[in-house]
Design a protein around this motif. Structure first.
Motif, PDB file in Angstrom:
ATOM      1  N   LEU A 214      -1.764  -5.094   6.725  1.00 31.32           N
ATOM      2  CA  LEU A 214      -2.293  -3.998   5.918  1.00 31.32           C
ATOM      3  C   LEU A 214      -1.583  -2.675   6.175  1.00 31.32           C
ATOM      4  O   LEU A 214      -0.885  -2.148   5.326  1.00 31.32           O
ATOM      5  CB  LEU A 214      -3.795  -3.812   6.196  1.00 31.32           C
ATOM      6  CG  LEU A 214      -4.742  -4.834   5.593  1.00 31.32           C
ATOM      7  CD1 LEU A 214      -6.166  -4.488   5.959  1.00 31.32           C
ATOM      8  CD2 LEU A 214      -4.578  -4.850   4.078  1.00 31.32           C
ATOM      9  N   PHE A 215      -1.786  -2.134   7.380  1.00 29.23           N
ATOM     10  CA  PHE A 215      -1.319  -0.775   7.640  1.00 29.23           C
ATOM     11  C   PHE A 215      -0.481  -0.708   8.903  1.00 29.23           C
ATOM     12  O   PHE A 215      -0.400  -1.673   9.670  1.00 29.23           O
ATOM     13  CB  PHE A 215      -2.524   0.172   7.792  1.00 29.23           C
ATOM     14  CG  PHE A 215      -3.428   0.198   6.601  1.00 29.23           C
ATOM     15  CD1 PHE A 215      -2.942   0.532   5.349  1.00 29.23           C
ATOM     16  CD2 PHE A 215      -4.784  -0.116   6.722  1.00 29.23           C
ATOM     17  CE1 PHE A 215      -3.772   0.557   4.238  1.00 29.23           C
ATOM     18  CE2 PHE A 215      -5.621  -0.101   5.623  1.00 29.23           C
ATOM     19  CZ  PHE A 215      -5.113   0.239   4.379  1.00 29.23           C
ATOM     20  N   SER A 224       2.049   2.030   5.312  1.00 31.21           N
ATOM     21  CA  SER A 224       1.896   0.647   4.893  1.00 31.21           C
ATOM     22  C   SER A 224       2.443  -0.255   5.992  1.00 31.21           C
ATOM     23  O   SER A 224       3.336   0.139   6.744  1.00 31.21           O
ATOM     24  CB  SER A 224       2.670   0.410   3.593  1.00 31.21           C
ATOM     25  OG  SER A 224       4.055   0.634   3.787  1.00 31.21           O
ATOM     26  N   ALA A 225       1.893  -1.468   6.079  1.00 31.27           N
ATOM     27  CA  ALA A 225       2.501  -2.451   6.984  1.00 31.27           C
ATOM     28  C   ALA A 225       3.765  -2.995   6.335  1.00 31.27           C
ATOM     29  O   ALA A 225       4.769  -3.231   6.994  1.00 31.27           O
ATOM     30  CB  ALA A 225       1.521  -3.579   7.279  1.00 31.27           C
ATOM     31  N   LYS A 226       3.689  -3.179   5.030  1.00 31.93           N
ATOM     32  CA  LYS A 226       4.845  -3.739   4.325  1.00 31.93           C
ATOM     33  C   LYS A 226       5.914  -2.679   4.094  1.00 31.93           C
ATOM     34  O   LYS A 226       5.640  -1.485   4.109  1.00 31.93           O
ATOM     35  CB  LYS A 226       4.394  -4.292   2.971  1.00 31.93           C
ATOM     36  CG  LYS A 226       3.521  -5.536   3.084  1.00 31.93           C
ATOM     37  CD  LYS A 226       3.172  -6.030   1.694  1.00 31.93           C
ATOM     38  CE  LYS A 226       2.385  -7.341   1.763  1.00 31.93           C
ATOM     39  NZ  LYS A 226       2.079  -7.822   0.408  1.00 31.93           N
ATOM     40  N   CYS A 288       7.026  -4.979  -0.451  1.00 29.53           N
ATOM     41  CA  CYS A 288       6.138  -4.672  -1.574  1.00 29.53           C
ATOM     42  C   CYS A 288       6.828  -3.697  -2.515  1.00 29.53           C
ATOM     43  O   CYS A 288       7.788  -3.026  -2.128  1.00 29.53           O
ATOM     44  CB  CYS A 288       4.807  -4.086  -1.080  1.00 29.53           C
ATOM     45  SG  CYS A 288       4.953  -2.465  -0.295  1.00 29.53           S
ATOM     46  N   TYR A 291       3.542  -0.141  -6.438  1.00 28.16           N
ATOM     47  CA  TYR A 291       3.381   1.209  -7.001  1.00 28.16           C
ATOM     48  C   TYR A 291       4.313   1.454  -8.194  1.00 28.16           C
ATOM     49  O   TYR A 291       3.922   2.061  -9.183  1.00 28.16           O
ATOM     50  CB  TYR A 291       3.652   2.273  -5.937  1.00 28.16           C
ATOM     51  CG  TYR A 291       2.480   2.578  -5.022  1.00 28.16           C
ATOM     52  CD1 TYR A 291       1.184   2.695  -5.512  1.00 28.16           C
ATOM     53  CD2 TYR A 291       2.684   2.797  -3.653  1.00 28.16           C
ATOM     54  CE1 TYR A 291       0.116   3.005  -4.675  1.00 28.16           C
ATOM     55  CE2 TYR A 291       1.625   3.109  -2.806  1.00 28.16           C
ATOM     56  CZ  TYR A 291       0.341   3.216  -3.321  1.00 28.16           C
ATOM     57  OH  TYR A 291      -0.705   3.533  -2.487  1.00 28.16           O
ATOM     58  N   GLU A 295       0.823  -0.967 -10.148  1.00 30.01           N
ATOM     59  CA  GLU A 295      -0.112  -1.925  -9.552  1.00 30.01           C
ATOM     60  C   GLU A 295      -0.481  -1.460  -8.146  1.00 30.01           C
ATOM     61  O   GLU A 295       0.058  -0.474  -7.661  1.00 30.01           O
ATOM     62  CB  GLU A 295       0.559  -3.294  -9.495  1.00 30.01           C
ATOM     63  CG  GLU A 295       0.902  -3.765 -10.897  1.00 30.01           C
ATOM     64  CD  GLU A 295       1.092  -5.246 -10.987  1.00 30.01           C
ATOM     65  OE1 GLU A 295       1.001  -5.929  -9.954  1.00 30.01           O
ATOM     66  OE2 GLU A 295       1.334  -5.709 -12.113  1.00 30.01           O
ATOM     67  N   PRO A 296      -1.395  -2.175  -7.473  1.00 29.78           N
ATOM     68  CA  PRO A 296      -1.669  -1.800  -6.075  1.00 29.78           C
ATOM     69  C   PRO A 296      -0.355  -1.715  -5.287  1.00 29.78           C
ATOM     70  O   PRO A 296       0.531  -2.562  -5.459  1.00 29.78           O
ATOM     71  CB  PRO A 296      -2.539  -2.957  -5.584  1.00 29.78           C
ATOM     72  CG  PRO A 296      -3.216  -3.474  -6.813  1.00 29.78           C
ATOM     73  CD  PRO A 296      -2.214  -3.310  -7.914  1.00 29.78           C
ATOM     74  N   GLY A 297      -0.241  -0.701  -4.448  1.00 31.76           N
ATOM     75  CA  GLY A 297       1.016  -0.475  -3.746  1.00 31.76           C
ATOM     76  C   GLY A 297       1.507  -1.686  -2.972  1.00 31.76           C
ATOM     77  O   GLY A 297       2.709  -1.938  -2.889  1.00 31.76           O
ATOM     78  N   MET A 298       0.574  -2.471  -2.417  1.00 24.71           N
ATOM     79  CA  MET A 298       0.974  -3.587  -1.565  1.00 24.71           C
ATOM     80  C   MET A 298       1.401  -4.819  -2.360  1.00 24.71           C
ATOM     81  O   MET A 298       1.888  -5.785  -1.786  1.00 24.71           O
ATOM     82  CB  MET A 298      -0.152  -3.950  -0.595  1.00 24.71           C
ATOM     83  CG  MET A 298      -1.383  -4.556  -1.236  1.00 24.71           C
ATOM     84  SD  MET A 298      -2.784  -4.658  -0.064  1.00 24.71           S
ATOM     85  CE  MET A 298      -2.181  -5.948   1.036  1.00 24.71           C
TER      86      MET A 298
ATOM     87  N   SER B 185      -5.204   3.361  -3.338  1.00 19.17           N
ATOM     88  CA  SER B 185      -4.274   2.848  -4.360  1.00 19.17           C
ATOM     89  C   SER B 185      -3.293   1.844  -3.773  1.00 19.17           C
ATOM     90  O   SER B 185      -2.666   1.081  -4.495  1.00 19.17           O
ATOM     91  CB  SER B 185      -3.516   3.988  -5.047  1.00 19.17           C
ATOM     92  OG  SER B 185      -2.669   4.664  -4.142  1.00 19.17           O
ATOM     93  N   TYR B 186      -3.156   1.824  -2.463  1.00 20.14           N
ATOM     94  CA  TYR B 186      -2.281   0.824  -1.847  1.00 20.14           C
ATOM     95  C   TYR B 186      -2.892  -0.573  -1.981  1.00 20.14           C
ATOM     96  O   TYR B 186      -2.192  -1.562  -2.152  1.00 20.14           O
ATOM     97  CB  TYR B 186      -2.050   1.169  -0.366  1.00 20.14           C
ATOM     98  CG  TYR B 186      -1.108   0.219   0.336  1.00 20.14           C
ATOM     99  CD1 TYR B 186       0.235   0.137  -0.042  1.00 20.14           C
ATOM    100  CD2 TYR B 186      -1.547  -0.617   1.356  1.00 20.14           C
ATOM    101  CE1 TYR B 186       1.106  -0.752   0.579  1.00 20.14           C
ATOM    102  CE2 TYR B 186      -0.687  -1.500   1.988  1.00 20.14           C
ATOM    103  CZ  TYR B 186       0.641  -1.564   1.593  1.00 20.14           C
ATOM    104  OH  TYR B 186       1.493  -2.440   2.208  1.00 20.14           O
ATOM    105  N   THR B 188      -5.934  -1.199  -4.060  1.00 16.22           N
ATOM    106  CA  THR B 188      -6.372  -1.381  -5.447  1.00 16.22           C
ATOM    107  C   THR B 188      -5.338  -0.632  -6.297  1.00 16.22           C
ATOM    108  O   THR B 188      -4.305  -0.250  -5.785  1.00 16.22           O
ATOM    109  CB  THR B 188      -7.771  -0.781  -5.668  1.00 16.22           C
ATOM    110  OG1 THR B 188      -7.660   0.639  -5.733  1.00 16.22           O
ATOM    111  CG2 THR B 188      -8.720  -1.141  -4.539  1.00 16.22           C
TER     112      THR B 188
END
Lengths: 301, 333
Positions: A214-215, A224-226, A288, A291, A295-298, B185-186, B188
Motif C-alpha cells: 500500500l504505502f 505510494s508503495a508502488k 502503477c 492516476y 483511475e485509482p493511483g495504485m 485517490s490512490y 479509490t
C-alpha cells in the motif's frame, strides 16, 4: 522533451547522497532539483552543502534548482525558506504557497513542485502572472485533466504557457503530516526521533493485513508503495506538449530508470516496454500508473 | 470567539442554530465542497431556506451567520460548476464563502469583492507567508488552519498572521495537511480535492469473515476487527496495516479531535473562531456537540471549569469513542 531528477525524498547519509549525485551528473539529465523537501530535522546537508552541490551539478552542464520544504510549520523553517528565496544564484522550486509569496514579491521567476495545487488552467495563468516559469502537475491528476487545463489556459490568454513537467517515475508523494510515522513505527516521539529515518533509505513498506503493498512511510511523508511509471506513455506525453518528465530518485536503480526514459524519449526502445521496477526486479506488481488514466493511483493499465 | 458549526441538512442547520452557533457552514449539493455525500447538502431552494432560518436566528439569540464552503478543486472541464456555485452563494448574500482553489478565490475576489472570503483548510496554509499570499492576492479576511500546528506554533502564528484565524475544535481528525493528501485517490478514484470526498462510500465494503469483520475500500483491506471491537469506517489514515511483522494503526487510531481543554489558551491567543467538523453528522450529534461548545465558550473568562460530562459526551460521540489533542499536543506528533 527534457528529463529532470526530482529532489531525493528519503534521508540518506551525507556521503551517500554526494556519491549519488556524483553518479547522477553523468546521466542524460537536463535538470536536478536539490534540497530537503520532507523534514527540516534532516540536517546531514547544511545550507552551504546544498549550494556547493548545486554548483557542482551546474559545472556538469545540468541546471540546478533548489526545492523548498513542503510543510512549513515552525518559525525556524520559515526563516530557512526566506533565506532560500532570497538567494539569487539558483532558481527555486516552491513546494508551499509561502515560497510562492516570497518569490513573487521579489519579482523572481519560480517553478512549482507537485504539492502546489494547480488543478486547472485558470490557476496556471494566475501563477504565471506572478512569475511561474514551470509547473509540475499534482500527481493525482490525469492526462485528461492536464489536457483540459492546458486548453483552458490557452483560451484565457495568447501568451506562451509556462513549461509543464509531469511526475513520471518514482514512489508517489501522497501526504504530509505533523506526525512522523517513522518515529511512530519505533515508538518514538518526533522530538526524540534520533533521526531514525536515516536507517530506512527507501522508507518503510506498509502492507494491508492480507499482504497487499500500500504505502511507504518516509518520516512525515506518506508515499505510494508502488513505483509510478509513465514510461509507456511517452508518445502521449509528447503529444500533449509536456516539456519535461520528472524522475523521482529511488534508493536503487535511478540511473537505469533515467537510461530507459532517455531511450524511450529518443525512440531507441519501444515505449510499450515498461521500466523494470528496480527495487524488486522480479515483481511487476510494484508498478502503477492509474492516476494518468483517471483511475485509482495504485491501478495499472 | 465565534462558534462555527457544520450542517449537511436543514434539520442539522436548525439544530446548530438552536444550540447557539454563531455561524453555520454548508455546501451545495454537488462536488464543489469537501463533504460531497449522497443525501447531504443543499439545493438552491434549500440554501435559500437555510439563509432565511439563519437570518431569523434562534428563540434565544440573534441571527446566525451562514457560510458556504466551495472548497474543492475544479478541473478545467468542470469549472462552470464552481463558477455557478460562487454566483449562487453571492446571489443569496451569504456571510462568507470558504474556498481553497486559487481560481475560485480569484473569481470571488474579482467578481464579488464585497463578499467575505475565508481561506479553506483545503488550501493548506500553515505559515505567515502562505497566509500573506492569499491575503495579498485575493483579500481573504480569515483562514481556517490545517490540523498540523502545535500550540507553540499556533501561538506564534497568531501573533504574526495578517488575517484572523479559525481552528478546528472538535470532530473527525484529518492527520495529514489538508488539501495535500491523496491517500484516498490512490486507492479509490476520488480525493477531497478532486471528488469532494475522502474514502467514498461507493467504494466501502463491510464483510463478516471467519477471521472477523473486515472493511475494504475499493477491494483493499483497511481493517479486520475482533468480535469485541467496534468496526469503524475505513478511512485510510485510520486503518490497521502490516509493517514488518507488526500489525497496528500505522498512521493513526480511529479517534476524534477534541480541544475543549485548550479553549482558554486559544481565546488568549486571539483565535477568532472555533470550527466544529461534521457536515455528514446527524442533527442530534450537531445539537449535542454544539451545545457543549456554546457553553464552554460562554463560560470563558469566568471561574467555571469545563464540566466532566462534556468530555464524556464528546468521547461517546467520537470515532472509536476516544479523543485526542492531535498535533496541538507536541508528543502526539
Amino acid at each position: 522533451m527534457q528529463l529532470s531528477l526530482g529532489p531525493v525524498p528519503y534521508f540518506w547519509p551525507k556521503q551517500e547522497l554526494l556519491d549519488f549525485y556524483e553518479s547522477m551528473v553523468t546521466q542524460p539529465l537536463d535538470r536536478i532539483y536539490l534540497g530537503e523537501t520532507v523534514c527540516s530535522k534532516r540536517r546531514e546537508m547544511r545550507w552551504q552543502d546544498w549550494l556547493d552541490l548545486a554548483r557542482f551539478v551546474e559545472s556538469h552542464g545540468i541546471k540546478a534548482v533548489l526545492s523548498s520544504l513542503t510543510l512549513i510549520e515552525a518559525e525556524s523553517e520559515l526563516k530557512q525558506l526566506i533565506k532560500l528565496c532570497r538567494q539569487d544564484e539558483f532558481l527555486v522550486e516552491a513546494n508551499d504557497m509561502g515560497a510562492v509569496n516570497l518569490l513573487s514579491q521579489q519579482g523572481k521567476p519560480f517553478t512549482t513542485g507537485p504539492a502546489i495545487n494547480i488543478y486547472n488552467g485558470r490557476s496556471l495563468r494566475l501563477l504565471q502572472n506572478l512569475g511561474l516559469a514551470r509547473w509540475t502537475m499534482p500527481v493525482e491528476l490525469s492526462r485528461e485533466s492536464l489536457s483540459s487545463s492546458l486548453m483552458q489556459a490557452k483560451e484565457l490568454d495568447d501568451a506562451p504557457l509556462p513549461e509543464t513537467e509531469v511526475f513520471a517515475y518514482g514512489q508517489l508523494p501522497l501526504a504530509y503530516s505533523a506526525r512522523c510515522f517513522t518515529a511512530r513505527q519505533r515508538n518514538l516521539a518526533k522530538d526524540d526521533c534520533g533521526f531514525c529515518c536515516i536507517e530506512t533509505p527507501q522508507g518503510i513498506n506498509v502492507k494491508s493485513q492480507d499482504g497487499e503493498e500500500l504505502f511507504t512511510l518516509n518520516g512525515i511523508q506518506t508515499m505510494s508503495a508502488k513505483v509510478y511509471d509513465l514510461s509507456t506513455q511517452i508518445e502521449d506525453l509528447k503529444h500533449l506538449n509536456v516539456d519535461s518528465l520528472r524522475i523521482s530518485p529511488l534508493y536503487q536503480g535511478t540511473a537505469e530508470a533515467i537510461t530507459h526514459f532517455k531511450q524511450a524519449i529518443d525512440g531507441t526502445v519501444a515505449t510499450q516496454e515498461p521500466t523494470i521496477p528496480l527495487m524488486d526486479v522480479s515483481n511487476s506488481n510494484r508498478i502503477c500508473n492509474g492516476y494518468w488514466f483517471g483511475e485509482p493511483g495504485m491501478a495499472v493499465k | 470567539m465565534e462558534l462555527v458549526c457544520p450542517a449537511g441538512s436543514i434539520p442539522a442547520l436548525k439544530a446548530a442554530i438552536e444550540a447557539g452557533a454563531d455561524a453555520v457552514y454548508i455546501g451545495f449539493k454537488d462536488d464543489t465542497n469537501a463533504r460531497s455525500f449522497a443525501g447531504l447538502n443543499f439545493t438552491d431552494a434549500k440554501a435559500l431556506k437555510a439563509l432565511q432560518l439563519a437570518r431569523s436566528g434562534s428563540s434565544s439569540h440573534k441571527a446566525t451567520k451562514l457560510f458556504v464552503a466551495i472548497n474543492t478543486y475544479p478541473q478545467a472541464h468542470s469549472w462552470p460548476r464552481w463558477q455557478r456555485a460562487v454566483d449562487q452563494a453571492a446571489e443569496l448574500g451569504v456571510d462568507a464563502i470558504i474556498a481553497g482553489d486559487i481560481a475560485v478565490l480569484d473569481y470571488v475576489a474579482q467578481t464579488y469583492p464585497e463578499i467575505n472570503l475565508h481561506l479553506s483548510v483545503q488550501a493548506s496554509a500553515t505559515n505567515r507567508e502562505s497566509l500573506e499570499f492569499y491575503k495579498n492576492n485575493f483579500g481573504i479576511r480569515r483562514a481556517v488552519l490545517p490540523r498540523v500546528l502545535s500550540m507553540a506554533q499556533l501561538q506564534h502564528l497568531s501573533k504574526t498572521s495578517p488575517v484572523e484565524l479559525e481552528v478546528f475544535g472538535f470532530g473527525s481528525l484529518c492527520i495529514m495537511a489538508e488539501g495535500r493528501c491523496y491517500l484516498s485517490s490512490y486507492v479509490t478514484d476520488q480525493s477531497p480535492n478532486t471528488g469532494g470526498v475522502c474514502s467514498p462510500p461507493k467504494d466501502v465494503q463491510w464483510s463478516d469473515t471467519p477471521k472477523g469483520q473486515e472493511t475494504h475500500l475499493n477491494g483493499v483491506l483497511i481493517d479486520r476487527f475482533l468480535p469485541h471491537e467496534k468496526a469503524g469506517y475505513p478511512t485510510l489514515c485510520k486503518g490497521r496495516f502490516q509493517v514488518g511483522s507488526d500489525i497496528y494503526h500505522a498512521l493513526e487510531e480511529p479517534t476524534s479531535l477534541n480541544t475543549l481543554d485548550l479553549l482558554p489558551q486559544l481565546k488568549a491567543m486571539g483565535i477568532a473562531a472555533i470550527k466544529l467538523e461534521g457536515r455528514q453528522r446527524s442533527p442530534a450529534y450537531i445539537s449535542q456537540v454544539a451545545s457543549i461548545w456554546r457553553q464552554a465558550i460562554d463560560q470563558l473568562g469566568t471561574s467555571a471549569a469545563p464540566k466532566p460530562q462534556w468530555h464524556a459526551t464528546l468521547a461517546e460521540l467520537s470515532e472509536g469513542h476516544q479523543t485526542t489533542l492531535g498535533a496541538y499536543h507536541r508528543p502526539w506528533q
